[in-house]
Scaffold this motif. Structure first.
Motif, PDB file in Angstrom:
ATOM      1  N   ALA A 350       0.848  -1.199   0.000  1.00  0.00           N
ATOM      2  CA  ALA A 350       0.000   0.000   0.000  1.00  0.00           C
ATOM      3  C   ALA A 350       0.886   1.253   0.000  1.00  0.00           C
ATOM      4  N   CYS A 351       2.015   1.191   0.722  1.00  0.00           N
ATOM      5  CA  CYS A 351       2.957   2.332   0.726  1.00  0.00           C
ATOM      6  C   CYS A 351       3.537   2.524  -0.676  1.00  0.00           C
ATOM      7  N   ILE A 352       4.001   1.452  -1.277  1.00  0.00           N
ATOM      8  CA  ILE A 352       4.630   1.536  -2.609  1.00  0.00           C
ATOM      9  C   ILE A 352       3.665   2.152  -3.614  1.00  0.00           C
ATOM     10  N   HIS A 353       2.375   1.782  -3.511  1.00  0.00           N
ATOM     11  CA  HIS A 353       1.408   2.227  -4.521  1.00  0.00           C
ATOM     12  C   HIS A 353       0.563   3.414  -4.053  1.00  0.00           C
ATOM     13  N   GLY A 354       0.932   3.988  -2.930  1.00  0.00           N
ATOM     14  CA  GLY A 354       0.242   5.183  -2.445  1.00  0.00           C
ATOM     15  C   GLY A 354      -1.255   4.971  -2.259  1.00  0.00           C
ATOM     16  N   THR A 355      -1.617   3.840  -1.645  1.00  0.00           N
ATOM     17  CA  THR A 355      -3.031   3.474  -1.493  1.00  0.00           C
ATOM     18  C   THR A 355      -3.414   3.433  -0.014  1.00  0.00           C
ATOM     19  N   LYS A 356      -4.547   4.015   0.301  1.00  0.00           N
ATOM     20  CA  LYS A 356      -4.942   4.051   1.723  1.00  0.00           C
ATOM     21  C   LYS A 356      -5.875   2.919   2.120  1.00  0.00           C
ATOM     22  N   ARG A 357      -6.502   2.339   1.106  1.00  0.00           N
ATOM     23  CA  ARG A 357      -7.505   1.317   1.399  1.00  0.00           C
ATOM     24  C   ARG A 357      -6.942  -0.076   1.111  1.00  0.00           C
ATOM     25  N   ILE A 358      -7.100  -0.977   2.060  1.00  0.00           N
ATOM     26  CA  ILE A 358      -6.661  -2.360   1.821  1.00  0.00           C
ATOM     27  C   ILE A 358      -7.830  -3.291   2.117  1.00  0.00           C
ATOM     28  N   PHE A 359      -8.209  -4.097   1.124  1.00  0.00           N
ATOM     29  CA  PHE A 359      -9.267  -5.103   1.339  1.00  0.00           C
ATOM     30  C   PHE A 359      -8.601  -6.453   1.586  1.00  0.00           C
ATOM     31  N   PHE A 360      -8.987  -7.102   2.674  1.00  0.00           N
ATOM     32  CA  PHE A 360      -8.485  -8.451   2.966  1.00  0.00           C
ATOM     33  C   PHE A 360      -9.631  -9.438   2.734  1.00  0.00           C
ATOM     34  N   VAL A 361      -9.401 -10.418   1.872  1.00  0.00           N
ATOM     35  CA  VAL A 361     -10.439 -11.416   1.580  1.00  0.00           C
ATOM     36  C   VAL A 361      -9.814 -12.821   1.594  1.00  0.00           C
ATOM     37  N   GLY A 362     -10.628 -13.832   1.315  1.00  0.00           N
ATOM     38  CA  GLY A 362     -10.133 -15.218   1.282  1.00  0.00           C
ATOM     39  C   GLY A 362     -10.635 -15.980   2.496  1.00  0.00           C
ATOM     40  N   ALA A 378      -2.885  -3.810  13.112  1.00  0.00           N
ATOM     41  CA  ALA A 378      -1.531  -3.675  12.566  1.00  0.00           C
ATOM     42  C   ALA A 378      -1.473  -2.606  11.458  1.00  0.00           C
ATOM     43  N   ILE A 379      -2.470  -2.603  10.584  1.00  0.00           N
ATOM     44  CA  ILE A 379      -2.473  -1.613   9.480  1.00  0.00           C
ATOM     45  C   ILE A 379      -2.604  -0.210  10.064  1.00  0.00           C
ATOM     46  N   ASN A 380      -3.466  -0.071  11.049  1.00  0.00           N
ATOM     47  CA  ASN A 380      -3.637   1.226  11.703  1.00  0.00           C
ATOM     48  C   ASN A 380      -2.337   1.658  12.402  1.00  0.00           C
ATOM     49  N   PHE A 381      -1.699   0.724  13.070  1.00  0.00           N
ATOM     50  CA  PHE A 381      -0.481   1.021  13.837  1.00  0.00           C
ATOM     51  C   PHE A 381       0.673   1.404  12.901  1.00  0.00           C
ATOM     52  N   TRP A 382       0.931   0.574  11.903  1.00  0.00           N
ATOM     53  CA  TRP A 382       2.070   0.836  11.007  1.00  0.00           C
ATOM     54  C   TRP A 382       1.875   2.121  10.213  1.00  0.00           C
ATOM     55  N   SER A 383       0.608   2.374   9.815  1.00  0.00           N
ATOM     56  CA  SER A 383       0.369   3.552   8.948  1.00  0.00           C
ATOM     57  C   SER A 383       0.060   4.806   9.768  1.00  0.00           C
ATOM     58  N   LYS A 384       0.159   4.688  11.089  1.00  0.00           N
ATOM     59  CA  LYS A 384      -0.172   5.801  12.008  1.00  0.00           C
ATOM     60  C   LYS A 384      -1.568   6.348  11.705  1.00  0.00           C
ATOM     61  N   GLY A 385      -2.484   5.450  11.472  1.00  0.00           N
ATOM     62  CA  GLY A 385      -3.880   5.816  11.254  1.00  0.00           C
ATOM     63  C   GLY A 385      -4.204   6.307   9.851  1.00  0.00           C
ATOM     64  N   GLU A 386      -3.223   6.276   8.944  1.00  0.00           N
ATOM     65  CA  GLU A 386      -3.458   6.782   7.575  1.00  0.00           C
ATOM     66  C   GLU A 386      -4.198   5.767   6.697  1.00  0.00           C
ATOM     67  N   MET A 387      -3.969   4.491   6.979  1.00  0.00           N
ATOM     68  CA  MET A 387      -4.583   3.454   6.122  1.00  0.00           C
ATOM     69  C   MET A 387      -5.624   2.679   6.914  1.00  0.00           C
ATOM     70  N   LYS A 388      -6.519   2.020   6.164  1.00  0.00           N
ATOM     71  CA  LYS A 388      -7.585   1.287   6.834  1.00  0.00           C
ATOM     72  C   LYS A 388      -7.734  -0.109   6.215  1.00  0.00           C
ATOM     73  N   ALA A 389      -7.897  -1.097   7.084  1.00  0.00           N
ATOM     74  CA  ALA A 389      -8.155  -2.459   6.601  1.00  0.00           C
ATOM     75  C   ALA A 389      -9.662  -2.660   6.468  1.00  0.00           C
ATOM     76  N   HIS A 390     -10.082  -3.201   5.341  1.00  0.00           N
ATOM     77  CA  HIS A 390     -11.508  -3.470   5.103  1.00  0.00           C
ATOM     78  C   HIS A 390     -11.706  -4.975   4.914  1.00  0.00           C
ATOM     79  N   PHE A 391     -12.866  -5.447   5.313  1.00  0.00           N
ATOM     80  CA  PHE A 391     -13.168  -6.879   5.219  1.00  0.00           C
ATOM     81  C   PHE A 391     -14.537  -7.062   4.556  1.00  0.00           C
ATOM     82  N   CYS A 392     -14.767  -8.264   4.037  1.00  0.00           N
ATOM     83  CA  CYS A 392     -16.038  -8.514   3.333  1.00  0.00           C
ATOM     84  C   CYS A 392     -16.766  -9.694   3.951  1.00  0.00           C
TER      85      CYS A 392
END
Ligand SMILES: Nc1ncnc2c1ncn2[C@@H]1O[C@H](COP(=O)(O)OP(=O)(O)O)[C@@H](O)[C@H]1O
Ligand SMILES: CC(C)(COP(=O)(O)O)[C@@H](O)C(=O)NCCC(=O)O
Length: 415
Positions: A350-362, A378-392
């Protein structure tokens, strides 16, 4: 040893056997073929295959079935088609369990006016494929199924499963790309189901083992692109999605759901995956993992590392005896290690591609709130609240849904 003079005779015998075997195989194939032809002569409109999508994964095979609501189609339907549809629907809904591993996820069924029917979701263990296909054939369902869209590695695997499905049930498999189906499935869900996506709030606390996060529904984002899509199946695929049908596979990892399940099966007396998942629920990974606090005596404040952060997975086992920790503790540590590793790969991409949203599926995330919460934290901690993990909610069925949609161009909101 054969005398040199008997070699031509032996050669002729071998040739004879090979020819006889080939003719017999051809005869069997022709019989099967004839059987299929008689099966298929029901009606030109009777292919129920278009109501299904199949995803044959390394561990689980997933099926999506669309049951059209009566009377919604404007096209006249042949009586045989209507009867076939009723028969298929009756079979699917006759039970929540099929054979030894088949499950219908009834809590995931969705009836929608927009779609004009109900989507049903089922899965079974891929290694039980032969039994599953036989069930379909034995219930005469294959009479109304001609071609089924299929994705996942199993659709390609030396055509092994395709041939099996063809030979036992007379159904032809149409191969669809796994990653394309995954993205198509997710984009469809985002368009159609308002309660599909969820995330966790209040993730701002110091301990990974704490789970005081609450679930919130989250379909509020107007513009969902770009996002990182992390599929945690047997292994892990990481995709960068920039628009409907626009994606690149940017990374992956062999440490995925198969790793957790495989190691649990090897180390403990688990005979089913559910047992392996239940095992870790009451375990404490702190008994097994070495934390920052174990090394520093507290937090490593200069770099904002809380005392409870895992510094070394399984690190305590260099000095703790095996008998001092429970199977549950070890399973929990294994789950957290697998999950954190996946989270880190997702975050870095997400850092490499400048993306704030991450969807976890499977399906690794199926009934697995510990991993979902660990990822959210973990996503919140590493990104200092900039990114968010989403689930389906339908986390394990995106591929099968995408396979279904690939042959259903008329389906509303089909991306
Ligand atoms: N009933 C189950 N049986 C086996 N594994 C399961 C089950 N439910 C969830 N899982 C987890 O899901 C993973 C498979 O996820 P899935 O997305 O279906 O991947 P694949 O397409 O590779 O089969 C398994 O490795 C395991 O961690
Ligand atoms: C090969 C796969 C796409 C198959 O998908 P799966 O059945 O695991 O859902 C996936 O397992 C994967 O991407 N594995 C990691 C390969 C890598 O190291 O990039």
């Amino acid at each position: 040893m054969l005398a040199p003079s008997s070699l031509p005779v032996a050669f002729a015998c071998v040739c004879g056997i090979v020819v006889a075997y080939t003719l017999r195989r051809k005869h069997i194939r022709e019989l099967n073929w004839k059987r299929r032809i008689s099966i298929k002569k029901i009606s030109p409109h009777s292919d129920m295959g278009q109501s299904f999508g199949l995803d044959i994964g390394g561990t689980l095979s997933k099926i999506v079935y669309f049951e059209q609501a009566p009377g919604v189609t404007s096209r006249p339907r042949a009586k045989s088609h209507v009867l076939a549809a009723q028969e298929v629907s009756r079979f699917v809904k006759s039970s929540d369990n099929y054979g030894s591993s088949g499950v219908r996820d009834t809590r995931l069924s969705v009836t929608s006016e927009t779609l004009g029917g109900t989507l049903h979701f089922m899965h079974f263990e891929t290694r039980k494929m032969e039994g599953a296909v036989s069930q379909v054939a034995n219930h005469s369902l294959s009479q109304s199924l001609r071609v089924v869209s299929c994705t996942g590695g199993g659709a390609h695997k030396h055509l092994q499963y395709a041939n099996l499905i063809h030979e036992i049930a007379g159904i032809e498999v149409r191969k669809e790309d796994e990653v394309a189906c995954l993205v198509r499935g997710l984009n469809f869900l985002l368009n159609v189901f308002p309660n599909e996506v969820y995330t966790f709030v209040n993730v701002d606390f110091g301990s990974l083992s704490a789970t005081r996060m609450s679930l919130v529904r989250d379909n509020t984002d107007e513009d969902i692109f770009p996002y990182i899509l992390v599929s945690i199946g047997s292994g892990v695929s990481v995709l960068h999605v920039t628009g409907p049908g626009k994606f690149t596979r940017v990374s992956g990892s062999s440490i995925g759901g198969g790793t957790y399940w495989g190691l649990c099966r090897m180390l403990f007396e688990c005979t089913t995956y559910d047992e392996a998942l239940d095992l870790c629920v009451h375990g404490r990974n702190a008994s097994v993992d070495m934390s920052v606090g174990d090394i520093y005596g507290g937090a490593y404040e200069k770099f904002n590392l809380p005392a409870t952060t895992v510094a070394s997975s399984f690190g305590k086992m260099i000095s703790v005896e095996r008998a001092e920790v429970s199977d549950a503790d070890i399973a929990r540590s294994l789950l957290v290690m697998t999950t954190q590793n996946i989270g880190l790969i997702a975050y870095l991409n997400a850092c490499i591609h400048g993306t704030k949203r991450i969807f976890f599926v499977g399906n690794f995330l199926r009934h697995n709130k510990i991993s979902c919460r660990t990822l959210a934290y973990a996503i919140n901690f590493w990104s200092k609240g900039e990114m968010k993990a989403h689930f389906c909610r339908h986390e394990g069925y995106l591929g099968a849904l995408g396979a279904f949609l690939s042959q259903a161009p008329d389906m509303p909101c089909n991306p």
